[in-house]
Design a protein around this motif. Structure first.
Motif, mmCIF file in Angstrom:
data_model
loop_
_atom_site.group_PDB
_atom_site.id
_atom_site.type_symbol
_atom_site.label_atom_id
_atom_site.label_comp_id
_atom_site.label_asym_id
_atom_site.label_seq_id
_atom_site.Cartn_x
_atom_site.Cartn_y
_atom_site.Cartn_z
ATOM 1 N N THR A 38 -3.803 5.645 1.727
ATOM 2 C CA THR A 38 -4.352 4.700 0.748
ATOM 3 C C THR A 38 -5.741 5.142 0.313
ATOM 4 O O THR A 38 -6.035 5.200 -0.886
ATOM 5 N N PHE A 39 -6.574 5.471 1.282
ATOM 6 C CA PHE A 39 -7.946 5.872 0.948
ATOM 7 C C PHE A 39 -7.957 7.147 0.117
ATOM 8 O O PHE A 39 -8.705 7.244 -0.863
ATOM 9 N N LYS A 40 -7.127 8.106 0.467
ATOM 10 C CA LYS A 40 -7.072 9.369 -0.291
ATOM 11 C C LYS A 40 -6.669 9.129 -1.751
ATOM 12 O O LYS A 40 -7.311 9.644 -2.668
ATOM 13 N N LYS A 41 -5.619 8.360 -1.945
ATOM 14 C CA LYS A 41 -5.128 8.109 -3.308
ATOM 15 C C LYS A 41 -6.124 7.288 -4.109
ATOM 16 O O LYS A 41 -6.363 7.555 -5.285
ATOM 17 N N LEU A 82 0.828 -1.212 0.000
ATOM 18 C CA LEU A 82 0.000 0.000 0.000
ATOM 19 C C LEU A 82 0.859 1.258 0.000
ATOM 20 O O LEU A 82 0.515 2.251 -0.636
ATOM 21 N N LYS A 83 1.988 1.214 0.690
ATOM 22 C CA LYS A 83 2.907 2.358 0.681
ATOM 23 C C LYS A 83 3.489 2.571 -0.704
ATOM 24 O O LYS A 83 3.648 3.702 -1.156
ATOM 25 N N ALA A 84 3.819 1.476 -1.382
ATOM 26 C CA ALA A 84 4.437 1.574 -2.712
ATOM 27 C C ALA A 84 3.467 2.156 -3.729
ATOM 28 O O ALA A 84 3.783 3.137 -4.393
ATOM 29 N N ASP A 85 2.303 1.552 -3.881
ATOM 30 C CA ASP A 85 1.286 2.069 -4.805
ATOM 31 C C ASP A 85 -0.066 1.475 -4.421
ATOM 32 O O ASP A 85 -0.374 0.346 -4.793
ATOM 33 N N PRO A 86 -0.864 2.238 -3.689
ATOM 34 C CA PRO A 86 -2.141 1.697 -3.203
ATOM 35 C C PRO A 86 -3.121 1.339 -4.315
ATOM 36 O O PRO A 86 -4.005 0.518 -4.115
#
Length: 181
Positions: free
Chosen positions: A123-126, A84-88
């Motif tokens: 994660t939710f924002k992105k 999730l940190k890398a690309d959610p």
């Protein structure tokens, strides 16, 4: 905890959470599919969230030792958090848990994990921005975005529906306004 009649709350509380028993429990083997057997101390079993929470707060004996300790569920394990940190946007949340955010929020009521909270908020924002883009651009939802949309958890699907319906209503309203003028 959600409403008693809320199906998403029921499904969230049914998600399995790993817990480790701290005491020997005679004749409780049915929790580990061992009818009539015992549960030995340090045995790890995945139980529904509602049950594991009740067992974790239950204290026994003069030392007031809890029956079991809870671990973070696999859906918010360090491996998932790193992804999730890398690309959610590339993580299929639905395969982890149908009610991913609700389950994570419920678990975080029990654990003090600030890093997990931060990762889930980002994660939710992105993902919300990506969801809004797909909702307003129907071609994106049909093309390369189809895999992304399949991986949405229930909360994200509701967000997609709301954004899509509002975009559709706006286009209809704009069409009516053009006809009137």
């Amino acid at each position: 905890m959600g409403s008693y009649y809320n199906i998403d709350a029921i499904l969230t509380d049914a998600q399995k959470v790993p817990c480790t028993f701290t005491l020997d429990l005679p004749s409780m083997g049915y929790l580990d599919e061992n009818t009539g057997g015992d549960i030995k101390a340090q045995t790890s079993i995945s139980l529904p969230l509602w049950l594991s929470t009740l067992l974790a707060v239950q204290r026994l004996g003069p030392s007031q030792v809890p029956l079991c300790t809870l671990d973070l569920p696999p859906s918010i394990s360090p491996r998932v958090l790193n992804a999730l940190k890398a690309d959610p946007r590339t993580v299929d949340l639905r395969s982890l848990a149908v009610n991913f955010y609700e389950g994570a929020a419920r678990c975080l009521e029990l654990f003090e994990e600030e890093e997990v909270v931060d990762v889930l908020c980002e994660t939710f924002k992105k993902r919300a921005a990506e969801i809004a883009d797909h909702a307003h651009n129907p071609r994106g939802a049909l093309g390369e975005g189809a895999d992304f949309l399949r991986g949405l958890d229930e909360m994200e699907r509701q967000l997609f529906r709301a954004a899509h319906d509002s975009s559709k209503a706006m286009r209809l309203w704009m069409g009516e306004m053009k006809r009137k003028s």
